[in-house]
Design a protein around this motif. Structure first.
Motif, short mmCIF file in Angstrom:
data_model
loop_
_atom_site.label_atom_id
_atom_site.label_comp_id
_atom_site.label_asym_id
_atom_site.label_seq_id
_atom_site.Cartn_x
_atom_site.Cartn_y
_atom_site.Cartn_z
N GLU A 1 50.39 -6.54 -99.70
CA GLU A 1 51.61 -7.22 -99.25
C GLU A 1 51.26 -8.44 -98.40
O GLU A 1 50.20 -8.51 -97.80
CB GLU A 1 52.47 -6.25 -98.42
CG GLU A 1 52.86 -4.98 -99.17
CD GLU A 1 53.54 -3.96 -98.27
OE1 GLU A 1 53.46 -4.12 -97.03
OE2 GLU A 1 54.14 -3.01 -98.80
N ASN A 2 52.19 -9.40 -98.36
CA ASN A 2 52.07 -10.62 -97.55
C ASN A 2 50.97 -11.53 -98.04
O ASN A 2 50.30 -12.22 -97.25
CB ASN A 2 51.86 -10.28 -96.06
CG ASN A 2 52.27 -11.41 -95.14
OD1 ASN A 2 53.19 -12.18 -95.46
ND2 ASN A 2 51.60 -11.56 -94.02
N ARG B 1 48.52 -4.55 -95.95
CA ARG B 1 49.31 -5.73 -95.59
C ARG B 1 48.41 -6.77 -94.91
O ARG B 1 47.70 -6.46 -93.96
CB ARG B 1 50.47 -5.37 -94.68
CG ARG B 1 51.37 -6.57 -94.36
CD ARG B 1 52.65 -6.19 -93.62
NE ARG B 1 53.46 -7.37 -93.34
CZ ARG B 1 54.30 -7.92 -94.21
NH1 ARG B 1 54.45 -7.38 -95.42
NH2 ARG B 1 55.01 -9.00 -93.89
N GLY C 1 50.95 -15.32 -94.91
CA GLY C 1 49.81 -14.41 -94.87
C GLY C 1 48.51 -15.19 -94.78
O GLY C 1 48.41 -16.33 -95.22
#
Length: 436
Positions: free
Chosen positions: A42-43, A235, A20
Motif C-alpha cells: 500500500e501507498n 504499507r 509514499g
C-alpha cells in the motif's frame, strides 16, 4: 520533452499529503520476488521510476493487480527468467538504477541474477562494488561482460551465510545483500550496514514474511537463513525527501503549509536542520506545520560564532537528497551558510542556474558551496533552465516559484521520476504552474 512554466512570486496556503517513499518502494517491490505467495503493498507512489520497476517485474512474469490508488497485489510464483538476458531487459534495466535490487532476491531464490549497468541521476560515481562483494561473500560467482556492460551473479548450489564488513554503508547495497541472505543457509552478519528508515521498513517486511533478522535499525544485522518466505501486507512510509521539499518551498515562498501524516519518528534530523536556517517547523500530532515567514528567516551560527556548515552523512545523519533544497532555501536567508556535499561529487553543479537567477553562491569545489543570503531584499529572477536530475529539478522548481516573473523548466521528466503529480498538487495550494 515536457516543460513547466511557473509564474513565481506568489504565496501558497493549505494542506499537502506526502506521497509514499520512492526509495522504500524500490526496495519493497524487489522483495516480492522472494516468495511465491501474494504480497500486497500500500501507498506506492505513482512516479516514473517506481512505475518503470513495476513494468520490469511484469515482464519478468510477476502477476500484478492494481487494487486501488497506490495499492497493488504481486504474485511471483512463475517467472520468465529468460527475460533477464533479453535485449528488452538490457534497455529497461539500464534506465533505472533501482533495478539493481532485483539481483539479490533472484540470486537467493533461483540461483542467478543479471542486470545491465544501471543508470539514474548524473551525480557522480556511484559504485556497485558493495552489492557484488556481498554476493561473492555469500558464495556467488561474479561475471561481467565488459562489451555489453552486463553484470551477472550465479550460485547454482545456493548461498551460504557469511560475516562481512561493508566498505560503505550503501542503502541499496545493504538491501540487496539482506534480500539475498534471508534465504541463505546459516547465519549472515552484516557490519556497517545502512540503517535508514527505508531499510528498516524492508527488514520489518521480510520479518513479517518469515525472515529471521536481528539488529534492525542498527548498523549490525544478523540474519539466520530460512527455507522459504510467505506473503504479507506492507504499507510504504511517507517520503521524507518530499516532506523536506515542502518545508523548503514554504520558507522560500513565505507560505503557510501543513504537511499531513509525516511519520515524525522517521524524519531524523530533517526538522532540526531546517531550523538551523531559521525556519520554524512545528509538530502538530503527526502533522508538520510551517507558518508564513513574513519577516524572512535567519541562519543560526555555531557557539563560537563561526559560519553555519550543513553537510550530509549516512543515517542518522542528514540525507544528501535534501542538500540541494537547503542550498536553494539559503539563497533568501538572512546570513551565510556553507553547504558541504560529502557523499556525491557532482550534485552541486546545478548552482550555475541559481547564479543566473541572481543568487549569491560561491562554488568552492565539487563538494562545497558558500551561499550569501538575500534576506528577500533582492528577489531571484525568472529564467529558462533544464532539470539535470530529480533533486536539482525540485530545487530549481522551488526557486522558480519564489522568483518574480515567469520561469521555464525543461526536462521535467526528471522531476516526475521522484514526485507524484507535482504540478497538480502545487496548483491545489495556489501555485501558478502549467505543464506543457
Amino acid at each position: 520533452m515536457a516543460t513547466f512554466q511557473i509564474e513565481g512570486g506568489h504565496s501558497l496556503k493549505g494542506e499537502i499529503v506526502p506521497q509514499g517513499a520512492k526509495n522504500e518502494a524500490l526496495q519493497i517491490l524487489c522483495a516480492v520476488l522472494l516468495t511465491d505467495d501474494q504480497v500486497i503493498i500500500e501507498n506506492i507512489p505513482d512516479i516514473r521510476d517506481v512505475n518503470k520497476l513495476i513494468g520490469i517485474l511484469g515482464n519478468l512474469g510477476v502477476k500484478i493487480q492494481k487494487l486501488g490508488k497506490g495499492k497493488y497485489s504481486f504474485v511471483s510464483d512463475k517467472l520468465h527468467l529468460e527475460y533477464l538476458e533479453s535485449e528488452l531487459f538490457k534497455e529497461e534495466g539500464s534506465s533505472l538504477r533501482g533495478s539493481i535490487m532485483i539481483v539479490g532476491p533472484l540470486l537467493a531464490k533461483y540461483g542467478k541474477g543479471y542486470i545491465p549497468r544501471p543508470g539514474g541521476d548524473k551525480i557522480g560515481r556511484r559504485r556497485l562494488d558493495t552489492h557484488f562483494e556481498g554476493f561473492i561473500k555469500l558464495g556467488a560467482t561474479f561475471r561481467y561482460n565488459k562489451e555489453e556492460r552486463f553484470y551477472g551473479v550465479e550460485a547454482p548450489k545456493g548461498l551460504k551465510g557469511a560475516y562481512m564488513l561493508l566498505e560503505e554503508a550503501s542503502v541499496t547495497g545493504t538491501a540487496n545483500i539482506v534480500m539475498a541472505a534471508v534465504l541463505a543457509k546459516g547465519e549472515t552478519t552484516i557490519y556497517n550496514a545502512a540503517c535508514e528508515p527505508y531499510l528498516q521498513q524492508l527488514c520489518k517486511m521480510l520479518v513479517s514474511m518469515g525472515a529471521n533478522i536481528q539488529g534492525i535499525g542498527s548498523n549490525l544485522l544478523k540474519i539466520e537463513g530460512v527455507d522459504k518466505l510467505t506473503g504479507c501486507t506492507h504499507r510504504v512510509l511517507p517520503d521524507m525527501i518530499e516532506i523536506g521539499s515542502w518545508i523548503g518551498l514554504a520558507a522560500m515562498t513565505k507560505s503557510e503549509l501543513t504537511i499531513k501524516n509525516v511519520s515524525w519518528d522517521n524524519l531524523g534530523l530533517i526538522p532540526t536542520t531546517f531550523r538551523k536556517l531559521g525556519i520554524t517547523v512545528e509538530k502538530n500530532g503527526d502533522d508538520l506545520y510551517i507558518p508564513a515567514h513574513k519577516n524572512g528567516y535567519e541562519v543560526k551560527s555555531f557557539i563560537d560564532g563561526s559560519i553555519m556548515n550543513i553537510s550530509d552523512a549516512p543515517w542518522p545523519g542528514f540525507t544528501p537528497d535534501l542538500l540541494s533544497i537547503m542550498l536553494v532555501v539559503a539563497t533568501q536567508a538572512r546570513g551565510s551558510v556553507l553547504i558541504h556535499q560529502k557523499m556525491f561529487e557532482s550534485r552541486l553543479f546545478f548552482v550555475d542556474k541559481l547564479i543566473d537567477m541572481g543568487a549569491k553562491i560561491i562554488l568552492c569545489d565539487p563538494h562545497r558551496a558558500t551561499i550569501i543570503g538575500h534576506d528577500f531584499k533582492s528577489n531571484l529572477k525568472a529564467t529558462t533552465m533544464t532539470s539535470p536530475d530529480i533533486r536539482a529539478g525540485i530545487s530549481l522548481l522551488i526557486a522558480a516559484l519564489s522568483a518574480k516573473g515567469t520561469s521555464t523548466i525543461h526536462n521535467i521528466e526528471q522531476i516526475d521520476r521522484g514526485y507524484e503529480d507535482i504540478d497538480g498538487r502545487l496548483r491545489a495550494i495556489g501555485a501558478k504552474i502549467t505543464r506543457i
